[in-house]
Scaffold this motif. Structure first.
Motif, mmCIF file in Angstrom:
data_model
loop_
_atom_site.group_PDB
_atom_site.id
_atom_site.type_symbol
_atom_site.label_atom_id
_atom_site.label_comp_id
_atom_site.label_asym_id
_atom_site.label_seq_id
_atom_site.Cartn_x
_atom_site.Cartn_y
_atom_site.Cartn_z
ATOM 1 N N TYR A 46 0.890 -1.132 0.064
ATOM 2 C CA TYR A 46 -0.020 0.048 -0.079
ATOM 3 C C TYR A 46 0.823 1.276 0.251
ATOM 4 C CZ TYR A 46 -2.546 3.531 2.278
ATOM 5 O OH TYR A 46 -3.007 4.989 2.593
ATOM 6 N N ILE A 47 1.867 1.175 0.830
ATOM 7 C CA ILE A 47 2.858 2.485 0.832
ATOM 8 C C ILE A 47 3.396 3.132 -0.491
ATOM 9 C CG2 ILE A 47 4.968 1.210 1.436
ATOM 10 C CD1 ILE A 47 3.403 4.439 2.947
ATOM 11 N N CYS A 48 3.325 2.026 -1.645
ATOM 12 C CA CYS A 48 3.828 2.726 -2.895
ATOM 13 C C CYS A 48 2.908 3.458 -3.224
ATOM 14 C CB CYS A 48 4.148 1.371 -3.824
ATOM 15 S SG CYS A 48 5.535 0.545 -3.151
ATOM 16 N N PHE A 73 9.893 2.625 0.220
ATOM 17 C CA PHE A 73 10.511 3.603 1.452
ATOM 18 C C PHE A 73 10.140 5.107 0.881
ATOM 19 C CE2 PHE A 73 13.660 0.924 3.866
ATOM 20 C CZ PHE A 73 12.671 0.166 4.285
ATOM 21 N N PRO A 74 9.246 5.746 1.672
ATOM 22 C CA PRO A 74 9.279 7.236 1.471
ATOM 23 C C PRO A 74 10.252 7.696 1.640
ATOM 24 C CG PRO A 74 7.048 6.306 2.597
ATOM 25 C CD PRO A 74 8.175 5.001 2.388
ATOM 26 N N ARG A 75 10.276 9.026 0.898
ATOM 27 C CA ARG A 75 11.631 9.870 1.136
ATOM 28 C C ARG A 75 11.206 11.076 1.706
ATOM 29 N NH1 ARG A 75 13.151 9.833 -5.195
ATOM 30 N NH2 ARG A 75 13.622 7.648 -5.392
ATOM 31 N N GLU A 77 0.678 -2.325 6.895
ATOM 32 C CA GLU A 77 1.108 -1.808 5.690
ATOM 33 C C GLU A 77 2.380 -0.733 5.873
ATOM 34 O OE1 GLU A 77 0.465 -2.518 2.896
ATOM 35 O OE2 GLU A 77 -1.069 -3.729 3.222
ATOM 36 N N SER A 78 2.760 -0.476 7.352
ATOM 37 C CA SER A 78 3.783 0.384 7.666
ATOM 38 C C SER A 78 5.044 0.061 6.885
ATOM 39 C CB SER A 78 3.868 0.509 9.210
ATOM 40 O OG SER A 78 5.035 1.001 9.627
ATOM 41 N N CYS A 79 5.829 0.858 6.285
ATOM 42 C CA CYS A 79 7.245 0.453 5.568
ATOM 43 C C CYS A 79 8.039 0.008 6.781
ATOM 44 C CB CYS A 79 7.321 1.401 4.930
ATOM 45 S SG CYS A 79 8.478 2.850 5.505
ATOM 46 N N GLY A 80 7.932 0.589 8.155
ATOM 47 C CA GLY A 80 8.666 0.257 9.029
ATOM 48 C C GLY A 80 10.182 1.174 9.238
ATOM 49 N N GLN A 81 10.318 2.160 8.373
ATOM 50 C CA GLN A 81 11.411 3.265 8.459
ATOM 51 C C GLN A 81 11.604 3.948 9.803
ATOM 52 O OE1 GLN A 81 13.342 5.207 4.727
ATOM 53 N NE2 GLN A 81 11.082 5.209 4.483
ATOM 54 N N CYS A 82 10.248 4.420 10.354
ATOM 55 C CA CYS A 82 10.294 5.355 11.393
ATOM 56 C C CYS A 82 9.891 4.686 12.619
ATOM 57 C CB CYS A 82 9.533 6.496 11.263
ATOM 58 S SG CYS A 82 9.430 6.949 9.598
ATOM 59 N N SER A 83 10.582 5.038 13.628
ATOM 60 C CA SER A 83 10.049 3.846 14.977
ATOM 61 C C SER A 83 8.607 4.308 15.513
ATOM 62 C CB SER A 83 10.934 3.847 15.938
ATOM 63 O OG SER A 83 11.542 5.143 16.236
ATOM 64 N N PRO A 84 8.254 5.682 15.355
ATOM 65 C CA PRO A 84 6.824 5.900 15.886
ATOM 66 C C PRO A 84 5.693 5.349 14.985
ATOM 67 C CG PRO A 84 8.162 8.120 15.589
ATOM 68 C CD PRO A 84 8.893 6.832 14.982
ATOM 69 N N CYS A 85 5.869 5.256 13.837
ATOM 70 C CA CYS A 85 4.974 4.448 12.779
ATOM 71 C C CYS A 85 5.089 2.921 13.047
ATOM 72 C CB CYS A 85 5.329 4.791 11.408
ATOM 73 S SG CYS A 85 4.210 4.104 10.266
ATOM 74 N N ARG A 86 6.366 2.313 12.880
ATOM 75 C CA ARG A 86 6.582 1.010 13.130
ATOM 76 C C ARG A 86 6.020 0.288 14.431
ATOM 77 N NH1 ARG A 86 11.885 1.075 12.709
ATOM 78 N NH2 ARG A 86 12.039 1.038 15.027
ATOM 79 N N LYS A 142 5.809 13.264 13.339
ATOM 80 C CA LYS A 142 6.958 12.971 13.472
ATOM 81 C C LYS A 142 7.743 12.155 12.836
ATOM 82 C CE LYS A 142 5.943 13.687 18.636
ATOM 83 N NZ LYS A 142 4.550 13.936 18.445
ATOM 84 N N THR A 143 7.339 11.890 11.469
ATOM 85 C CA THR A 143 7.756 10.444 10.620
ATOM 86 C C THR A 143 7.984 11.387 9.116
ATOM 87 O OG1 THR A 143 5.297 10.313 10.188
ATOM 88 C CG2 THR A 143 6.479 8.992 12.031
ATOM 89 N N ILE A 144 8.693 10.113 8.467
ATOM 90 C CA ILE A 144 8.875 10.710 7.211
ATOM 91 C C ILE A 144 7.682 11.019 6.385
ATOM 92 C CG2 ILE A 144 10.055 10.122 5.072
ATOM 93 C CD1 ILE A 144 11.777 8.164 6.654
ATOM 94 N N CYS A 145 6.734 10.336 6.330
ATOM 95 C CA CYS A 145 5.628 10.471 5.724
ATOM 96 C C CYS A 145 4.294 10.655 6.354
ATOM 97 C CB CYS A 145 5.474 9.435 4.395
ATOM 98 S SG CYS A 145 4.651 7.849 4.833
ATOM 99 N N VAL A 146 3.207 10.920 5.906
ATOM 100 C CA VAL A 146 1.930 11.118 6.771
ATOM 101 C C VAL A 146 1.114 9.894 6.772
ATOM 102 C CG1 VAL A 146 1.681 13.557 6.094
ATOM 103 C CG2 VAL A 146 0.679 11.799 4.614
ATOM 104 N N PHE A 147 1.887 8.735 6.419
ATOM 105 C CA PHE A 147 1.188 7.306 6.862
ATOM 106 C C PHE A 147 1.095 7.052 8.203
ATOM 107 C CE2 PHE A 147 1.129 2.920 8.089
ATOM 108 C CZ PHE A 147 0.621 2.291 7.273
ATOM 109 N N ALA A 148 1.852 7.808 8.959
ATOM 110 C CA ALA A 148 1.612 7.490 10.659
ATOM 111 C C ALA A 148 0.437 8.459 11.110
ATOM 112 C CB ALA A 148 2.912 7.778 11.349
ATOM 113 N N ASP A 149 0.392 9.409 10.514
ATOM 114 C CA ASP A 149 -0.759 10.445 10.730
ATOM 115 C C ASP A 149 -2.017 9.933 10.427
ATOM 116 O OD1 ASP A 149 1.815 11.980 9.846
ATOM 117 O OD2 ASP A 149 0.647 13.741 10.989
HETATM 118 S S1 SF4 Z 1 5.597 6.846 8.429
HETATM 119 FE FE1 SF4 Z 1 7.668 6.244 8.219
HETATM 120 S S2 SF4 Z 1 7.436 4.103 9.009
HETATM 121 FE FE2 SF4 Z 1 5.371 4.982 8.340
HETATM 122 S S3 SF4 Z 1 4.884 4.555 6.419
HETATM 123 FE FE3 SF4 Z 1 5.846 6.509 6.411
HETATM 124 S S4 SF4 Z 1 7.970 6.380 6.236
HETATM 125 FE FE4 SF4 Z 1 7.103 4.395 6.630
#
Ligand code: SF4
Ligand SMILES: Cc1cc2nc3c(=O)[nH]c(=O)nc-3n(C[C@H](O)[C@H](O)[C@H](O)COP(=O)(O)O)c2cc1C
Length: 592
Positions: free
Chosen positions: A332-334, A350-352, A503-512, A548-555
């Motif tokens: 999904y994250i793609c 991985f989001p940038r 579906e979290s990509c796992g890059q950021c700890s608050p999200c993962r 607090k994360t790379i992309c807004v998935f966590a939000d």
């Molecule tokens: S917030 Fe971070 S861990 Fe979550 S999907 Fe985005 S880049 Fe991946």
């Protein structure tokens, strides 16, 4: 077929890309489609073709859920249990399938005939409860259809409700087998692209699209013309147009119909956008599960090449455009634009961090515009009928119509083209014919599973980006998930939290960590083992994930938690304190 025999095809695929690594997903598909799975030997072979380490190839195989390292059965049945399907009985469907075939998800029948999987949203919620049997989407899997599936009989093509009279996009949805080149041309197709290539400057195109108030319809709603204007005009690097056809937001199923039924509208839109930003190469990233849509779109691409609407010197305009179709593989994250670009370059999705935004540095570090399928499919209308007419269809700051995917507990789930500012009440009660079985409305998610939930008292709201933001939620992908009074909001949150944890990509700890933690707490409450502090704890974890994360998935993962608990707190508290579901007094019971 052997790996050696695949080599000529592999070389041809690699040749489509600027960098060999970008052909990683196509090569993985080539192997899996021909050899059934990706063996260690195949990983080594792919690494050699792409000058990529075997470890990286293995990472790709494990990141993308559609790749497998072991052979599967002759047929594959993927049952969706995401929220829109769950609301219409997916859990019972899965249980019946498990009992009948005597296998659990992840297993294959002893005769090697069928492999069963449980999957997140396949974006066919109009067919809920639904599944994918090999490449076919089947549903609704109730009564007769489920019986046919269990008996191994042929399942007729589904006939969901689809708008066919929309002013901007849906009129050609009336062709069930797709509006192919001749039909499209006879309907005035490619006139706008001709105008853009032969009679307009890039700046004029951008001006018209801006005047039309076209907003990006992938979810963020950013003005399309303005985004294009960010592409540097003087860059020596090539510029890319990337089409986001990775539709994955649970509750949404609009782009699939454009790819399947009106693919030339997308291609014509791509020509217009490519001319506006000066791009001569476009990539179309289509989600891996969309096998038939991808095939249909590929046929349209062939037709466009054959009729001089793609390739070199298009219609004598001296403008060139080549199109490459790139298939995703189940992540999904793609759909997030920078993750899509990383995936397209041959990496895990991985989001940038932004900036730099893709318009400045995107695909292969070059200026790139990523646009959603529906956004691009609106462009032929704008250039043909004028920006004023498009703008007048919508609201002050959002022109045109939208394709609203309406699913869940409505009488008539389907895809509805309506003005951008249509009210949510009108969509539910007029278009989708109200709540099924005469039930009362309880809650609605207006813009895909990431959007905050609205209560039945909050549906007198216009469905455009600004109005929904003002109402404390978002228009997102316009995937409307309707829940009636029998819905257990804890169970709804369980489905949403499972999706985000998966579906979290796992890059950021608050999200993962946060998505998994939320899912575990919600599951525990659902199992009747809630603790008094759980709800506040959930809100605190969600609060710590925002911003607090790379992309807004966590939000997006935090918003359902916050809105469901805040708006239905007493129901959640009853679950925690009694271990029972208050909604079970109504017709449909929550499982514990
Ligand atoms: S917030 Fe971070 S861990 Fe979550 S999907 Fe985005 S880049 Fe991946
Ligand atoms: C987690 C996440 C998932 C997304 N999924 C999609 C998607 O499936 N399709 C899509 O077009 N945009 C998706 N987007 C939005 C894209 O990042 C991007 O904004 C969009 O493709 C831009 O096109 P537009 O301006 O035409 O809307 C997603 C965004 C996020 C944060």
């Amino acid at each position: 077929m052997t790996l050696e025999e695949l080599e000529p095809k592999a070389r041809e695929m690699i040749g489509r890309y600027e960098q060999p690594r970008a052909a990683a997903l196509p090569l993985l598909w080539l192997v899996q489609d021909n050899l059934g799975h990706i063996s260690s030997e195949a990983e080594f072979w792919i690494g050699k073709q792409l000058a990529m380490s075997v470890a990286h190839v293995r990472e790709l195989v494990s990141f993308y859920t559609m790749f497998r390292m072991k052979p599967a059965g002759r047929r594959e049945l993927r049952v969706c249990t995401s929220l829109p399907c769950q609301l219409r009985g997916a859990r019972d469907v899965l249980a019946r399938i498990e009992t009948h075939f005597k296998i659990r998800p992840g297993e294959t029948t002893p005769d090697g005939e069928l492999t069963l999987s449980e999957v997140e949203c396949l974006c066919a919620c109009e067919l809920a409860p639904m599944a994918q049997l090999d490449e076919h989407f089947i549903g609704p899997l109730d009564g007769d259809t489920l019986g046919l599936l269990l008996r191994g009989s042929r399942i007729p093509d589904p006939q969901p409700f689809l708008s066919t009279g929309g002013p901007v996009i849906s009129s050609r949805f009336r062709y069930p087998d797709g509006a192919w080149f001749e039909t499209y041309l006879a309907d005035g197709g490619y006139q706008s692209a001709g105008k853009a290539l032969l009679h307009m400057t890039p700046d004029q195109i951008i001006e018209q699209v801006s005047a039309a108030n076209l907003r990006g319809l992938g979810g963020a709603g950013f003005p399309a013309g303005r985004k294009w204007s960010f592409v540097p005009k003087s860059s020596p690097k090539p510029r890319y147009l990337v089409v986001n056809a990775d539709e994955g937001e649970p509750g949404t199923f609009k782009d699939r119909y454009i790819l399947e039924r009106d693919p030339h509208a997308l291609l014509e839109g791509m020509l217009i956008a490519a001319r506006a930003i000066g791009s001569h190469k476009a990539y179309v990233y289509i989600r891996g599960e969309y096998i038939r849509p991808a095939r249909r779109f590929a046929r349209a691409v062939e037709e466009a090449y054959a009729n001089g609407w793609l390739g070199k010197n298009i219609q004598g305009s001296s403008f060139d455009l080549d199109v490459v179709i790139h298939r995703g593989a189940g992540a999904y994250i793609c759909g997030e634009e920078t993750a899509l670009l990383t995936s397209l370059e041959g990496g895990k999705g991985f989001p940038r961090l932004k900036p730099p935004f893709p318009a400045i540095s995107g695909l292969f570090q070059s200026p790139t515009i990523v646009n959603n399928v529906e956004t691009l499919a609106c462009l032929p209308f704008i250039l043909r009928h004028g920006p004023e007419r498009f703008a007048a269809l919508g609201t002050l700051r959002q022109g045109g119509t939208r394709l609203f995917s309406v699913g869940g507990h409505v009488s008539r789930p389907g895809l509805y083209e309506a003005p951008a500012g249509v009210s949510l009440r009108e969509l539910i009660y007029n278009h989708a014919q109200g709540i099924r079985n005469g039930q009362r409305l309880k809650a609605v998610i207006p813009g895909g599973i990431s959007a905050k939930v609205l209560t039945a008292e909050e549906i007198d709201v216009a469905m455009d980006f600004d109005s929904l933001t003002a109402a404390g939620t978002m228009a997102g992908s316009a995937g409307v998930i309707v829940m009636d009074e029998s819905t257990c909001m804890l169970e709804a949150l369980l489905a949403a939290s499972r999706f985000f944890a998966h579906e979290s990509c796992g890059q950021c700890s608050p999200c993962r960590e946060g998505t998994g933690w939320i899912h575990r707490i919600v599951r525990r409450i659902w199992a009747g083992k809630g603790k008094p502090q759980d709800l506040d704890h959930l809100l605190a974890i969600a609060g710590d994930m925002e911003g607090k994360t790379i992309c807004v998935f966590a939000d997006a993962a935090a918003w359902p938690v916050q809105s469901y608990i805040t708006k239905f707190r007493s129901e959640f508290e009853e679950h925690v304190h009694t271990g029972r579901c208050p909604a079970s007094r109504e017709a449909v019971a929550c499982r514990p």
